[in-house]
Design a protein around this motif. Structure first.
Motif, short mmCIF file in Angstrom:
data_model
loop_
_atom_site.label_atom_id
_atom_site.label_comp_id
_atom_site.label_asym_id
_atom_site.label_seq_id
_atom_site.Cartn_x
_atom_site.Cartn_y
_atom_site.Cartn_z
N SER A 218 0.83 -1.20 0.00
CA SER A 218 0.00 0.00 0.00
C SER A 218 0.87 1.26 0.00
CB SER A 218 -0.94 0.00 1.21
OG SER A 218 -0.27 0.42 2.38
N ILE A 219 1.98 1.20 0.73
CA ILE A 219 2.89 2.36 0.74
C ILE A 219 3.49 2.56 -0.64
CG2 ILE A 219 5.07 3.23 1.68
CD1 ILE A 219 4.37 1.79 4.29
N MET A 220 3.83 1.44 -1.30
CA MET A 220 4.41 1.57 -2.63
C MET A 220 3.40 2.11 -3.64
SD MET A 220 6.67 -1.86 -2.62
CE MET A 220 7.24 -1.65 -4.28
N LEU A 221 2.15 1.70 -3.48
CA LEU A 221 1.12 2.24 -4.38
C LEU A 221 0.93 3.73 -4.11
CD1 LEU A 221 -1.50 -0.64 -4.37
CD2 LEU A 221 -0.04 0.08 -6.25
N GLY A 222 1.03 4.12 -2.83
CA GLY A 222 0.97 5.54 -2.50
C GLY A 222 2.13 6.28 -3.13
N LEU A 223 3.30 5.67 -3.05
CA LEU A 223 4.48 6.29 -3.67
C LEU A 223 4.28 6.44 -5.17
CD1 LEU A 223 7.41 7.26 -3.45
CD2 LEU A 223 8.16 4.88 -3.70
N GLY A 224 3.73 5.40 -5.79
CA GLY A 224 3.46 5.46 -7.23
C GLY A 224 2.55 6.62 -7.57
N ARG A 225 1.54 6.80 -6.73
CA ARG A 225 0.61 7.90 -6.97
C ARG A 225 1.33 9.24 -6.79
NH1 ARG A 225 -4.98 9.83 -4.42
NH2 ARG A 225 -5.23 11.39 -6.06
N ALA A 226 2.19 9.34 -5.78
CA ALA A 226 2.90 10.59 -5.53
C ALA A 226 3.83 10.94 -6.69
CB ALA A 226 3.70 10.48 -4.23
N LEU A 227 4.53 9.93 -7.20
CA LEU A 227 5.48 10.19 -8.29
C LEU A 227 4.77 10.74 -9.53
CD1 LEU A 227 7.64 6.93 -8.11
CD2 LEU A 227 8.32 9.22 -7.39
N GLY A 228 3.60 10.24 -9.81
CA GLY A 228 2.92 10.62 -11.04
C GLY A 228 1.98 11.79 -10.90
N GLU A 229 1.73 12.21 -9.67
CA GLU A 229 0.79 13.29 -9.45
C GLU A 229 1.30 14.57 -10.12
OE1 GLU A 229 -2.23 13.72 -8.52
OE2 GLU A 229 -1.84 15.82 -8.93
N THR A 230 0.43 15.23 -10.84
CA THR A 230 0.87 16.33 -11.67
C THR A 230 0.43 17.70 -11.17
OG1 THR A 230 0.60 14.82 -13.53
CG2 THR A 230 0.98 17.14 -14.04
N MET A 231 -0.88 17.94 -11.17
CA MET A 231 -1.35 19.31 -11.06
C MET A 231 -0.97 19.98 -9.74
SD MET A 231 -2.35 19.30 -13.97
CE MET A 231 -2.56 21.07 -13.96
N ALA A 232 -1.28 19.29 -8.62
CA ALA A 232 -1.05 19.93 -7.34
C ALA A 232 0.43 20.28 -7.17
CB ALA A 232 -1.52 19.01 -6.21
#
Lengths: 315, 250, 279
Positions: free
Chosen positions: A224-238
């Protein structure tokens, strides 16, 4: 005869639906491969031109046709790590609170609120980051950290608010629901018998959580932490809106920086010549590669605990 | 009218586990044939072979021959076959998304009949045959799930009858029901045999004795004995049958 | 006493978990509070009916962006929801256990983790670069690609909840598999499928990054779904938020309020209207 015809028509219909669904299922796999291939082939020009130096070069200068991705990779990784340091412990705590402690009414309300956090669009987070978070960081949080922890290089420098620290905090808020919901999924998969076994031995609630729940689900929580990390890496707008958008590498978190997704967002449609465009896409390719590997690994971890690759039982 | 069945050298597997081992059996038209035997003896598999439902399970395999009214069922399209051989399951399974009326006519309607008038006639006829009409005629538009367990099971019987089968398979149709609902199902079976050939699986020997014309005893995937019910229960030829009906095992 | 120490640790940890939960919810309220406070004061009828004012001028609205977002969502839904449901049907009704279905399931999970901006790049290169036009169609396709895995997953979960006995009942009546799936299984799972689809719609309606390269943005009305760039709330909010004009900042807050309201409505309708209604 008419029933025979009808039957023929029906069995045709059966085949049509079967093959249409099969086709769509295969299409999903093809879509994934095609995305990877598109990214790879469109970055060829930049890959040929710069080679590995693309990843290690600090210069991003469209005017002189020189492109290096290091500042973006650095900014992305630092903000994501800051986000993880904040969000992982809190996100897992929320999952424990919801699954193991909260009475059902509170659980429903809080779970809904956490899901709401995930439902808010990232551009709204960005807006809030610009006008609320960044000023607060600049005026109070960052000066306070500099005053007391300024001896650590991370907290040195003049606070600007639009920096890696702000980006990390925004990301932490955004990935918390991911970590919480997937941690809950794997914790819910812990058999009740494990919990009862610990309680029957006279364990306190915390000891039960630690011995039965956490030890059983730790690889899933890591997932779950890695999936969170994945989301953080790709997050764009904010991130684009609060990180400051300056391609520099600084040890201070209070320094403006740039992220991979942000540079793509800002420059992709403005890339006026093919090497420029190709360089933007190569940054996308790097981002794609990292998130892909992270996701594959994380999903395997989560699957091994909670869902399993099987489609579930028949009856 | 019901049709007769003859089963020849029927073998069935589930995965590597052989559940039926060379069954030979004649099932007469317009009679009630009960299949009894301990759990896991293959009696469920046996009836599921007759309408070719066994094959729908992943990893299953069938060998041998079943002749229905002079024609091999394995030469037929399984979907068409199932219109001739209806089935009622252990647990009532009405379609949750449909009303009582829609449930009854689901089979005919999804096989292409659209005429509202005809559907209504069929629904009433089937519900009357299933002895449910008087209880539900005023609420045909309620969900099928709103009925009691016994009513749901009779609804499922009506649904099976609506497609006008000639053979009706019942896989422990009353085992999930209370005694009164069970009694009504048993009465119904007695009434239906004038129109249908009925094969009923049951783990309840009294039930078999009450309703069946002939009874077959299965053990470990083999047919041990098949004969008139009165003979099976009073004067079994095989020692194993005697042990089972006298309660020495199973 | 060992017991007092254990009890203390127990209380401490449980306390920490509760505090962390509280901390996690603070940003939510801070954010919603600001959006409502700043948004409401900037909302008026013009906001819903007028085009954006000329740069830096006061007044104007986001009528085109609101309509654009609805159009993009519609295109994405028309493409994404049927494909997602069909794939889910394949995974539950035709092929639950083979290597192919496992691969599809895994790909679906991984696809949800691909950054949306990557989807934007790929769709932009495939559609915008080929047609030479930013368009609502390109934007809708990129949102559809994001929706598909979400719809597959939620629909699959719902179809798995339909008892196998229901399908057997259908087979036993001599109903063809196609009709069992379309007329019996899907209606049985319909509420759950609709809920999942609406949540997927809610999820993509706030997407910004993929639209930057596909739908672009537009200060005016769009006349062609295939040839003109189209405005959308998220992109408009982004443009306004990063502009130097106070008037546009106010409009960005108002836009955020409307966008969150749309998403919240979709979420609430999905959760309450379709989940708990019984016959």
């Amino acid at each position: 005869m008419s029933t025979d015809n009808n039957r023929l028509y029906e069995s045709m219909g059966d085949k049509v639906l079967r093959y249409v669904t099969l086709l769509m299922a295969i299409l999903v796999v093809i879509l994934m491969i095609w995305i990877g291939w598109q990214m790879f082939s469109s970055s060829q020009e930049s890959i040929q031109h710069f080679g590995w130096a693309f990843i290690t070069s600090r210069v991003w200068d469209p005017v002189h046709h020189i492109f290096g991705a290091l500042p973006f990779i650095y900014g992305t990784i630092v903000t994501s790590v800051v986000a993880l340091i904040i969000a992982a412990p809190i996100g897992i705590s929320v999952a424990i609170f919801l699954n193991e402690m909260a009475p059902s009414t509170i659980r429903k309300v809080v779970a809904f609120l956490v899901e709401l956090l995930a439902a808010i669009p990232s551009v709204v987070y960005g807006l809030w980051g610009i006008f609320v978070l960044a000023p607060v960081l600049r005026q109070s949080v960052e000066p306070w950290l500099t005053k007391w922890f300024g001896f650590i290089p991370w907290f040195k420098g003049a606070p600007v608010g639009f920096d890696m620290f702000g980006g990390g905090i925004i990301l932490a808020i955004m990935i918390l629901p991911t970590i919480t919901s997937i941690s809950r999924e794997v914790m819910a998969a812990v058999p009740t018998a494990h919990r009862e076994a610990a309680l029957a031995l006279g364990a306190t609630k915390w000891e039960m959580i630690r011995l039965s729940v956490l030890s059983y689900s730790k690889s899933g929580i890591l997932g779950s932490i890695m999936l969170g990390l994945g989301r953080a890496l790709g997050e764009t707008m904010a991130v684009t809106m609060v990180i400051g958008n300056m391609p520099k590498i600084s040890s201070s978190l209070f320094s403006s920086a740039y992220s991979m997704a942000a540079v793509i967002a800002n420059e992709f449609t403005e890339a006026t010549y093919s090497l420029y465009l190709s360089s933007c896409i190569e940054i996308g390719l790097i981002l794609f590669g990292i998130t892909l590997l992270l996701n594959i690994f994380a999903r395997l971890l989560v699957w091994s605990v909670a869902r399993g690759p099987k489609g579930g039982h028949l009856v | 009218m019901g049709q007769s069945l003859s089963i020849r050298q029927l073998e069935a597997w589930y995965g590597t586990n052989q559940t039926l081992k060379g069954i030979n059996m004649e099932i007469a038209a317009n009679q009630v044939t009960a299949i009894i035997g301990p759990s896991g003896c293959g009696k469920s598999t046996f009836v599921r072979c007759i309408n070719r439902m066994h094959e729908t399970l992943p990893g299953s395999k069938v060998k041998g021959e079943i002749i229905l009214n002079g024609e091999s069922i394995y030469g037929q399209d399984p979907v068409s076959l199932r219109k001739t051989v209806g089935m009622v399951f252990q647990k009532p399974n009405p379609f949750p998304s449909m009303t009582i009326f829609e449930n009854v006519v689901a089979g005919v309607k999804l096989n292409g009949m659209r005429n509202r008038q005809n559907l209504q006639t069929i629904a009433e006829k089937s519900l009357r045959m299933a002895a449910l009409w008087d209880e539900v005629k005023d609420r045909l538009n309620y969900s099928g799930m709103s009925l009691s367990g016994g009513q749901q099971q009779r609804l499922c019987i009506a649904r099976a009858l609506a497609v006008e089968p000639s053979v009706l398979l019942m896989d422990e149709p009353a085992s999930a029901l209370d005694p009164i609902a069970t009694m009504r199902i048993e009465e119904l079976v007695g009434q239906l045999k004038s129109e249908y050939t009925i094969v009923i699986v049951t783990h309840n020997m009294q039930q078999a004795a009450r309703i069946a014309d002939t009874t077959a005893f299965f053990l470990n995937g083999e047919l041990v004995e098949h004969g008139p019910t009165s003979e099976i229960f009073t004067n079994p030829r095989d020692k194993r049958t005697e042990d089972y009906i006298t309660g020495r095992f199973g | 006493m060992i017991n007092t120490r254990r009890n203390f640790v127990n209380k401490l940890m449980l306390g920490l978990f509760s505090v962390a939960t509280f901390v996690a919810l603070v940003p939510l309220f801070a954010l919603l509070g600001y959006v409502i406070k700043n948004g409401i004061t900037s909302l008026n009828l013009d906001f819903f009916t007028k085009l954006p004012a000329v740069m830096g001028m006061s007044g104007g609205g986001m009528a085109n962006a609101i309509a654009g977002t609805l159009i993009l969502i519609a295109i994405a839904s028309i493409i994404g929801i049927p494909i997602g449901i069909l794939v889910a049907i394949y995974l539950t009704e035709y092929d639950r256990y083979s290597w192919l279905s496992t691969t599809v399931r895994f790909t679906t999970d991984v696809l949800t983790g691909i950054p949306s901006i990557i989807i934007g790049i790929v769709v932009s290169m495939a559609i915008v670069a080929k047609t030479k036009h930013f368009s609502a169609f390109a934007g809708g396709v990129s949102l559809a690609v994001i929706m598909i895995p979400l719809v597959i997953r939620s629909t699959e979960e719902m179809l798995k909840l339909v008892p196998h006995a229901i399908r057997e009942a259908g087979y036993a009546l001599g109903i063809s598999q196609r009709r069992i799936i379309l007329n019996i299984v899907l209606p049985t799972a319909a509420k759950g499928i609709i809920t999942g689809a609406m949540l997927a719609v809610a999820r993509v309606s706030g997407e910004t990054a993929p639209l930057l390269f596909t739908a672009l943005g537009n200060q005016y009305w769009t006349h062609s779904l295939f040839k003109d760039p189209i405005a959308s709330l998220p992109v408009q909010i982004y443009t306004y938020a990063t502009s130097p004009y106070d008037e546009w900042h106010r409009q960005a807050w108002a836009g955020s309020l409307v966008l969150i309201a749309i998403i919240l409505c979709l979420n609430l309708i999905a959760r309450f209207a379709f989940r708990s209604r019984s016959n």
